[in-house]
Design a protein around this motif. Sequence first.
Motif, PDB file in Angstrom:
ATOM      1  N   PHE A 171      11.772  -1.844  -8.326  1.00  0.00           N
ATOM      2  CA  PHE A 171      10.680  -2.821  -8.345  1.00  0.00           C
ATOM      3  C   PHE A 171       9.525  -2.367  -7.472  1.00  0.00           C
ATOM      4  CE2 PHE A 171      13.779  -5.741 -10.180  1.00  0.00           C
ATOM      5  CZ  PHE A 171      12.999  -6.311 -11.158  1.00  0.00           C
ATOM      6  N   LEU A 172       9.873  -1.774  -6.317  1.00  0.00           N
ATOM      7  CA  LEU A 172       8.806  -1.280  -5.440  1.00  0.00           C
ATOM      8  C   LEU A 172       7.939  -0.269  -6.171  1.00  0.00           C
ATOM      9  CD1 LEU A 172      10.473  -0.872  -1.942  1.00  0.00           C
ATOM     10  CD2 LEU A 172       8.590  -2.383  -2.601  1.00  0.00           C
ATOM     11  N   VAL A 173       8.611   0.647  -6.876  1.00  0.00           N
ATOM     12  CA  VAL A 173       7.857   1.665  -7.605  1.00  0.00           C
ATOM     13  C   VAL A 173       6.997   1.027  -8.681  1.00  0.00           C
ATOM     14  CG1 VAL A 173       8.030   3.752  -8.983  1.00  0.00           C
ATOM     15  CG2 VAL A 173       9.664   3.329  -7.162  1.00  0.00           C
ATOM     16  N   ALA A 174       7.595   0.022  -9.359  1.00  0.00           N
ATOM     17  CA  ALA A 174       6.843  -0.618 -10.442  1.00  0.00           C
ATOM     18  C   ALA A 174       5.537  -1.193  -9.926  1.00  0.00           C
ATOM     19  CB  ALA A 174       7.694  -1.709 -11.078  1.00  0.00           C
ATOM     20  N   PHE A 175       5.558  -1.678  -8.661  1.00  0.00           N
ATOM     21  CA  PHE A 175       4.334  -2.292  -8.144  1.00  0.00           C
ATOM     22  C   PHE A 175       3.427  -1.306  -7.421  1.00  0.00           C
ATOM     23  CE2 PHE A 175       7.077  -6.109  -8.483  1.00  0.00           C
ATOM     24  CZ  PHE A 175       6.299  -6.760  -9.431  1.00  0.00           C
ATOM     25  N   PHE A 176       4.049  -0.333  -6.728  1.00  0.00           N
ATOM     26  CA  PHE A 176       3.215   0.534  -5.883  1.00  0.00           C
ATOM     27  C   PHE A 176       3.141   1.975  -6.366  1.00  0.00           C
ATOM     28  CE2 PHE A 176       4.942  -2.837  -3.116  1.00  0.00           C
ATOM     29  CZ  PHE A 176       3.747  -3.474  -2.865  1.00  0.00           C
TER      30      PHE A 176
END
Lengths: 466, 468
Positions: A171-176
């Motif tokens: 999820f972190l990657v998806a956002f950042f």
Amino acid sequence: MSNKQYEILALTLRYWFVLLIIYIFAQCAAKTIRGIFSSKSVPRSTGNIPFILVLFSLTAFGLLSLQDPGGISIDTALLGVLVSAVILFQFYLLYYLFPGLDEVMLLSVDTLAVLGFIMLQRLTPELALKQVEWFAAGCAAMFLVMLAVPRIKSLGKLIYPLMAAGPAILFLVAFFGEESGGATSRIPIGPFSIQPAEFAKFIFIIVLAYSLNEEKTFRQKLPVYIFVIASVLGVVMQKDLGSALHYFIVFLFIYYISTNDLLLTIAAAGAGAIASFISYKIFAHVRVRVEAWKNPWADVGGKGWQVAQSLMAMGSGGLIGLGLGLGAPYIIPASRTDFIFAAICEEFGILVGGMVIGFYALILIRSMQKAFQARQPADMLLACGSAVSLSIQAFIIIGGVVKMIPLTGITLPFVSYGGSSMVVSLCILGIIQGISMKNEWLAHNMETEFDQDLDEMINDEGDEQR
Amino acid sequence: MKYLKRNIRSALIVLLGLFVILTVYFYYNLFLYSDRWFSDPNNTRVKVDMTNPSIIPGSISDRNGKVLVETRSYKNDNGALTYYRSYHKDSRYAAHVIGSKKYGIGAEALYVRYLLGYDNNLFERIYQKAFLDQEVGNDVILTIDMRLQKFISQAMGKSKGSVVLMNPNSGEILALVSQPSFNPSADNEDPADESLLNKASYGRFTPGSIMKVITAAAALESMENLNDYVVECKGSTEINGFIIKCYDGEAHGQVNLSRAMEVSCNAYFAQLSLDVGWKQLKKTAEKFGFNKDFLFSDIKTSKSELPINHKTDAEELAWSGIGQGKVLVTPLHMALVASAIANKGIMPEPRLIYGIQPRSGKIRLQGHSKLADATTPEIAQTLTNMMVNVVENGTGSRARTKGMLIAGKTGTAEVGSDKNPHAWFIGFAPADHPTLAIAVILENSGTGGSKAAPLAGSILREAARLGY
């Protein structure tokens, strides 16, 4: 060397390359088949395969070093020597250190990696050395995994942090993350940019194996379901649908194998199909992929470009290829990563292409054997989960490249350019090799010595690092 | 958890199965299509840079050795050689066969494998690289005869349409003309869109009454006592509540199969196709190559379509049986149908390459091969007799030629009330020992009997005069 001389050399050496790859494949296949049909375990032997592989790598890099009419490229020739050295060092170190090592599987992987290095040197010479470095790093990681896997009996409470970590990373990657090629799947760290979805894959296999290794009620399995759904959603959020498909299919396999729950597996598969259909309706780039798959020639200049180029590359290659350096695989979009299979088919020929598929099949057969021989459910699931992961990944991307299924951009394990993919694929291989070692030790009833051995080895490893 | 081992085994089998399917798909597709993918105009690997070519493309000539395209060179101001493709002035009569690299059509694009010598063996390729200043490709010799190409092009004049003339036994195409055409040598002119289309292989037209040959073959295959099968034709016949008219409302009276073929009676064949049924009609038509993706090695073509199935109603089926409705065919395919009847029911694969002439040594002749068993020799003979009757006494009488017995069938394909119908003729000659098969279509020009039949007759006469 003039262009014409190079062309003559490359044309002639096509036969040599095909011959060497056939030889390696035939030897590996023969050993595997003997292993299936003999009741006793076949004593392991390397034969001359590592040297044939080195010969292959040296001639290929040697040939490429002559490609420039201005003179011999020492860098390229040296890279060939380096690749050979890395392969020999890696292979013989592991071979003599670990009696339980499956040598055929390791050689198959090394052959695939060497093919990848050569294509990369031919396509983008600057990146070849980097890829070899990643391979070496991956081998070190694999070494650690091989040491760790036989020792771990259960993850205990550690499983919950891992369950949280996997989807959290995604999820972190998806956002950042950084966007590239339509997917938001990369995170820049210093000079590199890594693809966390690859590392989450490793966590995914481990968590599934250690949480489904005993019979549980539906309520006890609830965290697993949440973990799986969150992981898949996380990848979908990155718009990396190929990886989402990969995660999901791996889950289906491990779930069915461990629970024998056909009904729920089929229900989940159905839900997956519905989800794919919804993503087809929602995401424009999925529709484009499906259209390009149905008929790439309808819009060759646009939507169908990638797949059409891939087909033309394979059609141009013929049985034994156009010759290393004589084709034009750089025309294919993403020829370093997603389409490396088509690039190999163009210059080495479709015989070698078929054998690339064959090597994955060999890896699959041998890892499933390890799973079969394992004593504990968790080990069985680890080995076969890893095997399923590697096989499905190879199937999805090769199937897309040859237009059997819609194309989804994921890497071809061990071959495609990409550090994250290389390291994680090798770690997954490390899991299987670790189980293989454990089986071997358990078979010899050396459970007491086993731990001592490991301690010694870990100390050795420490010495090396110092 | 005893099922674990069993499940691991099934997982292994499933995954191995996937790999096997993948491998089979991979090789099977490449086996079928790799030549097409290689010679695709978008494949820039084989594009030739004419100013500085690494390989000089070979020439293209007709079966008599008349060179149609070749590579020539001149010295430019700097003294360097500049190469260009030079077209014979007659090449415009075979524009669609010769084609153009620029537009990715015809021999120029499709036969690059030969023209650039990619089909040469290793020794020849190495010899050329080592000992020749400039590598050369191979010459392609086509099966067409330029005299016939020219004759047909001129006979067609300005009318749109297509003619395919072939040898029904070997499948060699002696002439393939598509109008309107373009001039391959005029590189700067932009040809009108339609003129680039090779109508002989890509044009899909309503067949009209030539379809009756297929309907008759289906009936001959499936119905007994066909001799007693008689229909009363009153010019306009009501069948199952809809009306099918014969051409110009002409009443043919009591007709049997042979008579119905002779006068091209719509009422008879509409009724016949209903009694034959969609299954049999489709089965026979597919044996004759309908609904098939032809993958000929020498020529690319569209698919002929007969879209009937269990949902097709009686009206649609009746229209299909007389070649109206949604039936679409290519002229090349119709020439193949005529060939199959002429060749005792065996359909040959159409050939455009006669042979490949390497730099040195003998011509490599391309083989002939059978495409399909379309029908039995007996049915082919019966159809032949009926088609001879069509030309001798019936709608095709204007194709009649002294000294040569022609078998044929005319077609008049209605294409909307405000347009003239397409005129069709398919046939072969001599009827007792066929060496020529032909398909003619003239778009929007009138009836098959008045327009297409005389043209076909004169072409067959000319071809016979030339010794074919």
